[in-house]
Motif scaffolding. Structure first.
Motif, mmCIF file in Angstrom:
data_model
loop_
_atom_site.group_PDB
_atom_site.id
_atom_site.type_symbol
_atom_site.label_atom_id
_atom_site.label_comp_id
_atom_site.label_asym_id
_atom_site.label_seq_id
_atom_site.Cartn_x
_atom_site.Cartn_y
_atom_site.Cartn_z
ATOM 1 N N ASN A 42 -3.545 -10.130 -43.402
ATOM 2 C CA ASN A 42 -4.112 -9.788 -42.090
ATOM 3 C C ASN A 42 -3.750 -9.056 -41.448
ATOM 4 O O ASN A 42 -3.438 -9.512 -39.774
ATOM 5 N N TRP A 43 -3.697 -7.890 -41.556
ATOM 6 C CA TRP A 43 -2.906 -7.086 -40.460
ATOM 7 C C TRP A 43 -3.751 -7.183 -39.166
ATOM 8 O O TRP A 43 -3.446 -6.885 -37.881
ATOM 9 N N ALA A 44 -5.157 -7.246 -39.072
ATOM 10 C CA ALA A 44 -5.981 -6.672 -37.861
ATOM 11 C C ALA A 44 -5.506 -8.220 -36.914
ATOM 12 O O ALA A 44 -5.797 -8.491 -36.117
ATOM 13 N N ARG A 45 -6.053 -9.528 -37.598
ATOM 14 C CA ARG A 45 -5.346 -10.262 -37.158
ATOM 15 C C ARG A 45 -4.068 -10.837 -36.716
ATOM 16 O O ARG A 45 -4.237 -11.009 -35.117
ATOM 17 N N THR A 46 -3.359 -9.641 -37.418
ATOM 18 C CA THR A 46 -2.129 -9.896 -36.189
ATOM 19 C C THR A 46 -1.197 -9.089 -35.773
ATOM 20 O O THR A 46 -1.322 -10.062 -34.460
ATOM 21 N N GLY B 121 -4.333 -8.432 -33.243
ATOM 22 C CA GLY B 121 -5.158 -8.669 -31.859
ATOM 23 C C GLY B 121 -4.087 -10.000 -31.756
ATOM 24 O O GLY B 121 -4.292 -9.679 -30.158
ATOM 25 N N ALA B 122 -3.479 -10.921 -32.190
ATOM 26 C CA ALA B 122 -3.186 -11.920 -31.642
ATOM 27 C C ALA B 122 -1.930 -11.504 -30.928
ATOM 28 O O ALA B 122 -1.603 -12.039 -30.048
ATOM 29 N N CYS B 123 -0.914 -10.317 -31.390
ATOM 30 C CA CYS B 123 -0.067 -10.046 -30.409
ATOM 31 C C CYS B 123 -0.196 -9.182 -29.503
ATOM 32 O O CYS B 123 0.856 -8.506 -28.710
ATOM 33 N N MET B 124 -1.629 -8.721 -29.240
ATOM 34 C CA MET B 124 -1.241 -7.378 -27.801
ATOM 35 C C MET B 124 -1.810 -8.063 -26.693
ATOM 36 O O MET B 124 -2.090 -8.911 -26.605
ATOM 37 N N THR C 50 1.843 -17.984 -30.086
ATOM 38 C CA THR C 50 2.161 -18.520 -30.899
ATOM 39 C C THR C 50 1.471 -18.306 -32.257
ATOM 40 O O THR C 50 1.700 -17.892 -32.977
ATOM 41 N N ASP C 51 0.414 -18.038 -32.422
ATOM 42 C CA ASP C 51 -0.496 -17.259 -32.856
ATOM 43 C C ASP C 51 -0.220 -15.341 -33.309
ATOM 44 O O ASP C 51 0.093 -15.240 -35.054
ATOM 45 N N CYS C 52 0.957 -15.183 -32.594
ATOM 46 C CA CYS C 52 1.759 -14.301 -33.145
ATOM 47 C C CYS C 52 2.758 -14.145 -34.116
ATOM 48 O O CYS C 52 2.854 -13.766 -34.634
ATOM 49 N N GLU C 53 3.986 -14.931 -33.883
ATOM 50 C CA GLU C 53 4.523 -15.497 -34.200
ATOM 51 C C GLU C 53 4.185 -16.231 -35.440
ATOM 52 O O GLU C 53 4.754 -15.854 -36.644
ATOM 53 N N THR C 54 3.476 -16.682 -35.390
ATOM 54 C CA THR C 54 2.930 -17.686 -36.866
ATOM 55 C C THR C 54 2.665 -16.071 -37.805
ATOM 56 O O THR C 54 3.301 -16.321 -39.053
ATOM 57 N N MET C 55 1.777 -15.429 -36.988
ATOM 58 C CA MET C 55 1.102 -14.258 -38.036
ATOM 59 C C MET C 55 2.511 -13.970 -38.793
ATOM 60 O O MET C 55 2.434 -13.469 -39.758
ATOM 61 N N GLU D 231 9.625 -5.711 -29.169
ATOM 62 C CA GLU D 231 9.617 -6.342 -30.370
ATOM 63 C C GLU D 231 8.935 -7.266 -31.633
ATOM 64 O O GLU D 231 8.806 -6.671 -32.780
ATOM 65 N N HIS D 232 7.501 -7.295 -30.731
ATOM 66 C CA HIS D 232 6.957 -7.326 -31.646
ATOM 67 C C HIS D 232 5.980 -5.816 -32.236
ATOM 68 O O HIS D 232 5.649 -5.999 -33.360
#
Length: 298
Positions: free
Chosen positions: A83-87, A89-92, A109-114, A183-184
């Motif tokens: 899930n590299w691309a989804r992660t 995308g969620a963190c940008m 929230t999605d970024c932290e979950t991924m 951090e991300h």
């Protein structure tokens, strides 16, 4: 890298390009018969079954091994399963260029979950990669199999607290940046290192356990982490840091894989994320370096 070869040039196509490392390697060996079956977005499942997420639908990649009797196979696999691309995308997020003020924080929230579930996902990826590499050895019994690690995408910035700058556009009339928090970005570096570690372990497992000896003699890694110069001083995305080497990875502002779209207040973040996710691949020179690293293991 665009332009893509028809019919893989549709919006959800495999996006094959003559600028990729495989065709470059074949072009450097006159008389080589080359079959190009790499596919953007492919997962481990797509090795053994039809990929209906692309247009046109893509036959199982194993089919080509069993019908062409190759003497060299190169594979890069596992990142999409993690899930590299989804992660990413969620963190940008979007920042005001002049002040660094975060206008749109991304899907925090999605970024932290991924990021939190990634280690568990990667544990399963390793087992499936080992099974896939084993099938390759059986399906292409005369082939040398080369497993490419993923080249370092983001840098180890040694504790810098500034955001990692990925691209720029305007929101209304305001210049804005697409960024990752420090951090991300650091956690994404750790995630990629873990992914490459899983790939190494899968190859190592087969070397240690394959009673036929085929893995030890025909299955080898291509270390793109080393070819790129590593995460600290290598040719990663530079995050806007002036003291970093020239990137061999595209970003939104420089990527040839997708246009930089105009942002709007309603859809700015989503549009920029889509553009960013079509980038973050090796540059033309990076593809040349991948071909050279692959050639060095033959």
């Amino acid at each position: 890298l665009a332009p893509y070869l028809p019919p893989t040039d549709s919006l959800i196509g495999c996006h094959r390009s003559n600028s990729a490392h495989g065709p470059l390697l074949a072009a450097g060996s006159p008389g080589t018969q080359f079959t190009f079956r790499a596919c953007n977005g492919a997962t481990i499942d797509d090795y053994a079954q039809v990929n209906t997420d692309t247009f046109p639908a893509e036959p199982a990649q194993a089919t080509w091994l069993r019908t062409t009797d190759p003497d060299l196979v190169s594979v890069t696999l596992g990142g999409n399963d993690a899930n590299w691309a989804r992660t990413l995308g969620a963190c940008m997020r979007l920042e005001q260029a002049a002040t660094g003020y975060v206008i749109l924080p991304g899907r925090f929230t999605d970024c932290e979950t991924m990021l939190a579930i990634a280690p568990l996902v990667l544990a399963g990826v390793g087992q499936r990669l080992a099974a896939t590499y084993q099938d390759m050895l059986v399906s292409a019994p005369h082939a040398q199999i080369r497993v490419l690690l993923y080249p370092p995408m983001f840098p180890d910035r040694a504790g810098r607290s500034t955001s990692c700058k990925l691209g720029s556009t305007t929101l209304g009339n305001v210049p804005v940046l697409l960024t990752l928090s420090a951090e991300h970005e650091a956690r994404l570096v750790a995630l990629q290192q873990q992914l490459n570690g899983v790939i190494r372990a899968a190859v190592g497992y087969l070397h240690a356990t394959d009673p036929s000896g085929a893995a030890a003699s025909r299955l080898r890694l291509v270390d793109l982490e080393a070819a790129w110069g590593g995460y600290r001083d290598g040719h990663t995305v530079n995050c806007g840091d002036a003291d970093r080497p020239k990137p061999w990875i595209t970003t939104v502002a420089t990527g040839a894989n997708g246009p930089k779209p105009p942002a709007t207040r309603q859809g700015g973040l989503d549009q920029l994320q889509l553009a960013a996710l079509s980038a973050f691949h090796p540059t033309a020179y990076g593809q040349q370096m991948m071909a050279a690293a692959l050639a060095a293991t033959r």
